[in-house]
Structure formats: structure tokens, C-alpha cells
Design an enzyme around this catalytic site. Structure first.
Site, short mmCIF file in Angstrom:
data_model
loop_
_atom_site.label_atom_id
_atom_site.label_comp_id
_atom_site.label_asym_id
_atom_site.label_seq_id
_atom_site.Cartn_x
_atom_site.Cartn_y
_atom_site.Cartn_z
N SER A 32 0.97 -1.39 -0.04
CA SER A 32 -0.10 -0.05 0.10
C SER A 32 0.91 1.22 -0.10
O SER A 32 1.68 1.26 -0.99
CB SER A 32 -0.93 0.05 1.13
N ASP A 56 -9.74 -4.60 -5.27
CA ASP A 56 -8.72 -3.44 -4.36
C ASP A 56 -9.03 -2.28 -5.01
O ASP A 56 -8.75 -2.09 -6.22
CB ASP A 56 -7.44 -3.99 -4.50
N HIS A 71 -7.99 -5.60 -0.45
CA HIS A 71 -6.78 -4.65 -0.43
C HIS A 71 -5.82 -5.02 0.60
O HIS A 71 -6.01 -5.55 1.38
CB HIS A 71 -7.06 -3.13 0.12
#
Length: 318
Positions: free
Chosen positions: A169, A264, A294
Site C-alpha cells: 500500500s 482492491d 486490499h
């Protein structure tokens, strides 16, 4: 060799494994029954996560881990170092996720311990400064400092100059930014591989983020917007390549493995960045997992098993 050919079937509903559906449904249900993320002060959220009182369980603490500090531009930067059983075959510089606002190296012990164990790498996971208390450019400045420290101290400290970089991320974003900073500011390219999981590479927001809506599958559109606002609260522009690396010059970067799930909000970020990476002349592999949420590799399931095995293989051969 680059491997970016995608079978459109991975985006079909019937391609999603049953256990991935169950995980996603459980996450959505849990988050809908919890107080809103933005209704709780950020320091309280951070503290709860480290006390195993957050939305998702805290992984067991790795017995390999020890915390040190390295010099940073605004003071000491904590790093969490995990050593393999034998002499390190290389060093993996890791940046955690959390929207530049949440998260910590400790919360990633499951992933970083696995890399130390399965790949024989020393892992240096960086607790970079978090927004909004320390907005851009504090976080990437700390990550740059950690990379320069590793280049200088790594050969003597770990007995190797074989380095990989990566994160999940926001950590994927910071990895790309760090690689570009080292190339452009210092004229060096010391990393031989980049492991980039579900990064946010265009903070103007890609279509998949804009069109996601309010479904709370780990992350939704509002969350991404809030994270970006906190990160940029000290000034700067999302048009800056130091903020949105997808907009920058990508030549001369190392081979990269891009990992993302089809469920995601940041799907497009990975699809766009992987292709731009390859178009700039770099080797790239793209691994897209049907139904993965995600950073799905943080949750149990068949997709996680497959993705982690591929990451292991990538980090074992760079």
C-alpha cells in the site's frame, strides 16, 4: 523477462475462490459494525492496533525482531531488524502500509518474519514518520535516509550488498519514491529488486479508486481521499512525481513484482504502474489475484498462499 500478459478471466466473478469471498464478506461485515475510521482520533487508532484491539488481529511478535534507530533528517528513525537463521543472503528494506498515517513495522511481523525465514534475507522495516503530525515530505525523507544508511552500513553490518526493497500500500508508494530519489538525488541504484504490493502510485486518484464508492472492504474511496489529505496537509502537490511516482520518469529502476487483487480500490494503480515500469525499459512481473481485497496477503486464504509463494520465489532469485 517481463510477464504482464493478463487473462481477462481473472476479473470474472466465477474466478473468485470461495474462501476469498468468505474473507471479503467477513471484512465488510466487521467494518460496517465498527465505529467509522474517521470518528476515532488517529493516536487512539494507532495505540489500539499495537495493543491488539484494532479492527484486525495483531500478528504474533517475531522472536527474530529487534528495534534500533538510525540517523534521520529530523532525528532518529526506528527500524525493526529481523535476521535469518544463517548468514543473510541479502537485505530486504521494507516500508509498511497504512495510508502514510497509520501502521507500523511491528504490525507486519508475519510478513517480514516469513521473508527472513523463507528467503534467508535480513529485513529492515522502517517506522517512518506518519501524517498528519508529520506530513509529506517527512515519511519519504525517513525512507530515503534508511536506504542511504543501508547502502553505507549494509555490507559491514549484514555481510552483503545484495539489496531488495518493497512494501504494501503506502509502503509500495514509498518504495517507488525512494528508488527514484536515490537515482535522481544521489546517482545510485543499489537495489536489485522491488516487491510492490497494492501501492498507491497516483494520488490524484485512479479510476478504480474514484469509482469504488463506500464499500468498506479494508479501504474505500473516502478512506483514500482522507489519507491523501492527511499526507499532503503540510503542502505540496499530488502532481509532483515525488508524491505520485506514476507521473515520473521510471527508467533505470530494478526488476519489480507487482501484486494486487481484483477487489482492491487501488487495482488501477498497480495495473498502470506495472505497464509504465515495463515501458520505461525495466523488467516487471504482474500478479493479479481474483477476489483479492486490499493487501489481501495480510489475511488467510488460498490467494494469500499463492501470492506469498510467488513473492518468496521472486525474492529468492533476484
Amino acid at each position: 523477462m517481463s510477464k504482464l500478459v493478463l487473462d481477462p478471466a481473472v476479473f470474472r466473478a466465477d474466478a473468485v475462490p470461495a474462501d476469498a469471498r468468505m474473507v471479503n464478506e467477513a471484512i465488510i461485515k466487521a467494518l460496517r459494525n465498527m465505529p467509522g475510521l474517521w470518528d476515532i482520533p488517529l493516536p487512539k487508532i494507532r495505540r489500539a492496533r499495537l495493543e491488539n484491539k484494532g479492527t484486525f488481529p495483531l500478528p504474533p511478535e517475531s522472536p527474530r525482531a529487534r528495534v534500533e534507530t538510525i540517523p534521520g533528517p529530523r532525528g532518529p528513525v526506528p527500524v525493526r531488524i529481523l535476521m535469518p537463521d544463517g548468514a543473510p543472503k541479502g537485505v530486504y528494506l521494507h516500508f509498511h502500509g497504512g495510508g502514510w498515517t497509520l501502521g507500523s513495522a511491528r504490525e507486519n511481523d508475519m510478513l517480514t518474519d516469513r521473508i527472513a525465514t523463507r528467503c534467508g534475507l535480513a529485513v529492515v522495516s522502517v517506522d517512518y514518520a506518519l501524517a498528519p503530525e508529520n506530513p509529506y515530505p517527512a515519511g519519504p525523507d525517513d525512507c530515503e535516509a534508511a536506504a542511504l544508511w543501508l547502502v553505507k552500513e549494509g555490507p559491514a553490518r549484514f555481510g552483503t550488498s545484495r539489496f531488495a526493497i518493497g512494501g504494501e500500500s503506502a509502503g509500495g508508494t514509498l518504495s517507488a519514491v525512494t528508488l527514484m530519489r536515490l537515482r535522481d538525488r544521489h546517482g545510485i541504484s543499489p537495489f536489485s529488486a522491488a516487491n510492490l504490493v497494492a501501492g498507491c502510485y497516483d494520488l490524484r486518484l485512479t479510476p478504480s479508486v474514484r469509482n469504488w464508492g463506500d464499500v468498506p472492504l479494508v479501504l474505500n474511496t473516502t478512506d483514500v481521499k482522507r489519507f491523501v489529505d492527511f499526507y499532503m496537509s503540510g503542502g505540496g502537490s499530488v502532481e509532483d512525481v515525488d508524491v505520485s511516482p506514476l507521473l515520473g520518469r521510471l527508467e533505470g529502476l530494478p526488476p519489480a513484482l507487482f501484486t494486487v487483487g481484483t477487489k482492491d480500490p487501488l487495482l488501477d494503480d498497480t495495473l498502470f504502474m506495472a505497464n509504465a515500469w515495463m515501458a520505461a525499459g525495466n523488467a516487471a512481473e504482474l500478479a493479479v489475484y481474483p477476489g483479492g481485497c486490499h493487501v489481501f496477503i495480510s489475511f488467510p486464504g488460498s490467494l494469500t498462499d499463492r501470492a506469498l509463494e510467488r513473492i518468496d520465489a521472486f525474492l529468492n532469485t533476484f
